[in-house]
Design a protein around this motif. Structure first.
Motif, PDB file in Angstrom:
ATOM      1  N   LEU A  55       0.838  -1.200   0.000  1.00 53.36           N
ATOM      2  CA  LEU A  55       0.000   0.000   0.000  1.00 53.36           C
ATOM      3  C   LEU A  55       0.875   1.253   0.000  1.00 53.36           C
ATOM      4  N   GLN A  56       1.916   1.264   0.818  1.00 52.81           N
ATOM      5  CA  GLN A  56       2.844   2.400   0.833  1.00 52.81           C
ATOM      6  C   GLN A  56       3.505   2.577  -0.536  1.00 52.81           C
ATOM      7  N   ASN A  57       3.889   1.478  -1.160  1.00 56.79           N
ATOM      8  CA  ASN A  57       4.516   1.558  -2.477  1.00 56.79           C
ATOM      9  C   ASN A  57       3.554   2.115  -3.522  1.00 56.79           C
ATOM     10  N   GLU A  58       2.303   1.697  -3.468  1.00 59.36           N
ATOM     11  CA  GLU A  58       1.312   2.198  -4.426  1.00 59.36           C
ATOM     12  C   GLU A  58       1.052   3.688  -4.219  1.00 59.36           C
ATOM     13  N   VAL A  59       0.982   4.129  -2.960  1.00 53.77           N
ATOM     14  CA  VAL A  59       0.771   5.553  -2.687  1.00 53.77           C
ATOM     15  C   VAL A  59       1.975   6.359  -3.176  1.00 53.77           C
ATOM     16  N   ALA A  60       3.177   5.836  -2.954  1.00 57.68           N
ATOM     17  CA  ALA A  60       4.380   6.524  -3.441  1.00 57.68           C
ATOM     18  C   ALA A  60       4.367   6.589  -4.970  1.00 57.68           C
ATOM     19  N   GLN A  61       3.963   5.493  -5.617  1.00 55.94           N
ATOM     20  CA  GLN A  61       3.881   5.474  -7.083  1.00 55.94           C
ATOM     21  C   GLN A  61       2.829   6.471  -7.572  1.00 55.94           C
ATOM     22  N   LEU A  62       1.705   6.562  -6.866  1.00 58.54           N
ATOM     23  CA  LEU A  62       0.660   7.510  -7.250  1.00 58.54           C
ATOM     24  C   LEU A  62       1.163   8.952  -7.110  1.00 58.54           C
ATOM     25  N   SER A  63       1.870   9.233  -6.037  1.00 56.92           N
ATOM     26  CA  SER A  63       2.449  10.573  -5.861  1.00 56.92           C
ATOM     27  C   SER A  63       3.433  10.879  -6.988  1.00 56.92           C
ATOM     28  N   PHE A  64       4.234   9.899  -7.338  1.00 57.22           N
ATOM     29  CA  PHE A  64       5.193  10.024  -8.438  1.00 57.22           C
ATOM     30  C   PHE A  64       4.449  10.342  -9.738  1.00 57.22           C
ATOM     31  N   MET A  65       3.349   9.624  -9.984  1.00 54.88           N
ATOM     32  CA  MET A  65       2.554   9.868 -11.197  1.00 54.88           C
ATOM     33  C   MET A  65       1.996  11.279 -11.217  1.00 54.88           C
ATOM     34  N   TYR A  66       1.377  11.704 -10.108  1.00 57.40           N
ATOM     35  CA  TYR A  66       0.811  13.056 -10.060  1.00 57.40           C
ATOM     36  C   TYR A  66       1.884  14.104 -10.346  1.00 57.40           C
ATOM     37  N   TYR A  67       3.032  13.927  -9.746  1.00 55.96           N
ATOM     38  CA  TYR A  67       4.121  14.888  -9.926  1.00 55.96           C
ATOM     39  C   TYR A  67       4.563  14.935 -11.393  1.00 55.96           C
ATOM     40  N   ASN A  68       4.798  13.761 -11.975  1.00 58.00           N
ATOM     41  CA  ASN A  68       5.259  13.715 -13.364  1.00 58.00           C
ATOM     42  C   ASN A  68       4.160  14.095 -14.355  1.00 58.00           C
ATOM     43  N   PHE A  69       2.938  13.690 -14.087  1.00 60.56           N
ATOM     44  CA  PHE A  69       1.855  13.998 -15.015  1.00 60.56           C
ATOM     45  C   PHE A  69       1.565  15.491 -15.039  1.00 60.56           C
ATOM     46  N   THR A  70       1.766  16.156 -13.899  1.00 60.37           N
ATOM     47  CA  THR A  70       1.603  17.610 -13.883  1.00 60.37           C
ATOM     48  C   THR A  70       2.607  18.246 -14.836  1.00 60.37           C
ATOM     49  N   GLY A  71       3.825  17.759 -14.821  1.00 66.19           N
ATOM     50  CA  GLY A  71       4.835  18.245 -15.770  1.00 66.19           C
ATOM     51  C   GLY A  71       4.443  17.945 -17.206  1.00 66.19           C
ATOM     52  N   LEU A 102      -2.736   9.049 -19.337  1.00 69.01           N
ATOM     53  CA  LEU A 102      -2.305   9.477 -18.009  1.00 69.01           C
ATOM     54  C   LEU A 102      -3.446   9.303 -17.006  1.00 69.01           C
ATOM     55  N   ALA A 103      -4.640   9.723 -17.389  1.00 65.83           N
ATOM     56  CA  ALA A 103      -5.806   9.600 -16.510  1.00 65.83           C
ATOM     57  C   ALA A 103      -6.118   8.132 -16.227  1.00 65.83           C
ATOM     58  N   THR A 104      -6.000   7.282 -17.236  1.00 68.68           N
ATOM     59  CA  THR A 104      -6.258   5.852 -17.065  1.00 68.68           C
ATOM     60  C   THR A 104      -5.283   5.244 -16.067  1.00 68.68           C
ATOM     61  N   GLN A 105      -4.023   5.648 -16.146  1.00 67.31           N
ATOM     62  CA  GLN A 105      -3.023   5.120 -15.218  1.00 67.31           C
ATOM     63  C   GLN A 105      -3.299   5.578 -13.780  1.00 67.31           C
ATOM     64  N   VAL A 107      -6.284   6.377 -12.500  1.00 67.71           N
ATOM     65  CA  VAL A 107      -7.466   5.650 -12.039  1.00 67.71           C
ATOM     66  C   VAL A 107      -7.081   4.218 -11.672  1.00 67.71           C
ATOM     67  N   GLY A 108      -6.216   3.591 -12.476  1.00 69.58           N
ATOM     68  CA  GLY A 108      -5.748   2.239 -12.169  1.00 69.58           C
ATOM     69  C   GLY A 108      -5.008   2.182 -10.845  1.00 69.58           C
ATOM     70  N   ALA A 109      -4.183   3.189 -10.587  1.00 66.44           N
ATOM     71  CA  ALA A 109      -3.452   3.239  -9.318  1.00 66.44           C
ATOM     72  C   ALA A 109      -4.422   3.381  -8.149  1.00 66.44           C
ATOM     73  N   HIS A 110      -5.444   4.214  -8.313  1.00 64.62           N
ATOM     74  CA  HIS A 110      -6.443   4.366  -7.244  1.00 64.62           C
ATOM     75  C   HIS A 110      -7.188   3.056  -7.004  1.00 64.62           C
ATOM     76  N   LYS A 111      -7.495   2.327  -8.062  1.00 61.30           N
ATOM     77  CA  LYS A 111      -8.186   1.031  -7.902  1.00 61.30           C
ATOM     78  C   LYS A 111      -7.295   0.031  -7.174  1.00 61.30           C
ATOM     79  N   ARG A 112      -5.980   0.014  -7.504  1.00 63.44           N
ATOM     80  CA  ARG A 112      -5.065  -0.894  -6.807  1.00 63.44           C
ATOM     81  C   ARG A 112      -4.971  -0.535  -5.332  1.00 63.44           C
ATOM     82  N   ILE A 113      -4.958   0.760  -5.021  1.00 58.60           N
ATOM     83  CA  ILE A 113      -4.906   1.198  -3.622  1.00 58.60           C
ATOM     84  C   ILE A 113      -6.175   0.776  -2.895  1.00 58.60           C
ATOM     85  N   ASP A 114      -7.336   0.948  -3.529  1.00 55.40           N
ATOM     86  CA  ASP A 114      -8.594   0.526  -2.909  1.00 55.40           C
ATOM     87  C   ASP A 114      -8.598  -0.977  -2.647  1.00 55.40           C
TER      88      ASP A 114
END
Length: 181
Positions: A55-71, A102-105, A107-114
Motif C-alpha cells: 500500500l505504501q509503495n502504491e501511494v508513493a507510485q501515485l504521488s510520483f505519477m501526479y508529480y510527473n503527469f503535472t509536468g 495518463l488519466a487511465t493510469q 485511475v488504475g493506481a487508485h483502484k489498486r490502492i482501494d
C-alpha cells in the motif's frame, strides 16, 4: 529522450526512492505516458511484501505519477503570454503525452490502492474487536521486548567475557620475548 531536467517531470527524491524500492523503476528513458509514469516491469514479485508495504509503495507510485503527469500536462498546455504577444515555442521533447492514458493510469493506481485497503487484516472488524486486537498485539510486543532485553543482557555478558579473554591474550603476546632467527 530522458525526462530529467524538465519542469515538473522529474520525481522528487523521496518519491523516486520509494518508487525504486517498489520495483517500479524511474522515468529515465522510453517514450510516452508509460515512461512518464515510471511504470516499468516490476523487479520482483510484489506479493512478497505485506499489504501495508504494498500500500505504501502504491501511494508513493501515485504521488510520483501526479508529480510527473503535472509536468506532462504543463508540457502539453499551449503557451500563454501575459502581455498578449505571440509566444514562440521551442520544444525539444520527443515524448508524446496522452492525457487520456495518463488519466487511465491514475485511475488504475487508485483502484489498486482501494483493493489493497480491502485486503488489510482487521478491516472488517468492528471498533471493539480492533481495540482488542491492538491490545493483544501490544501485550505480545511487551513480552517480546522483555525477552529481547534479557537476551541482550546475556549476550552482553558473553561479549564482556570474550573481550576480557582477548585482553589477556593480547597482553601475554605483547609481553612475550621476540626471537630472531
Amino acid at each position: 529522450q530522458s525526462l530529467q531536467g524538465r519542469p515538473g517531470a522529474m520525481a522528487p527524491p523521496a518519491a523516486e526512492q520509494a518508487t525504486a524500492e517498489a520495483g517500479q523503476g524511474g522515468a529515465g528513458g522510453g517514450a510516452g505516458a508509460e515512461a512518464l509514469a515510471g511504470n516499468g516491469p516490476p523487479a520482483g514479485d510484489d506479493r512478497a511484501y505485506d499489504v501495508v508495504t504494498r500500500l505504501q509503495n502504491e501511494v508513493a507510485q501515485l504521488s510520483f505519477m501526479y508529480y510527473n503527469f503535472t509536468g506532462g500536462l504543463q508540457e502539453m498546455a499551449p503557451p500563454v503570454s501575459v502581455t498578449s504577444e505571440p509566444v514562440k515555442v521551442e520544444s525539444d521533447t520527443s515524448v508524446a503525452y496522452d492525457a487520456q492514458e495518463l488519466a487511465t493510469q491514475i485511475v488504475g493506481a487508485h483502484k489498486r490502492i482501494d483493493a489493497l485497503i480491502d485486503e488489510l487484516d482487521g478491516a472488517s472488524l468492528d471498533e471493539d474487536e480492533q481495540i482488542g486486537t491492538i491490545m493483544d498485539l501490544q501485550a505480545k510486543h511487551e513480552t517480546l521486548k522483555a525477552k529481547c532485553k534479557e537476551e541482550r543482557g546475556r549476550h552482553g555478558e558473553v561479549f564482556d567475557t570474550l573481550q576480557d579473554s582477548y585482553a589477556v591474550l593480547a597482553d601475554s603476546f605483547l609481553k612475550a620475548p621476540v626471537t630472531r632467527d
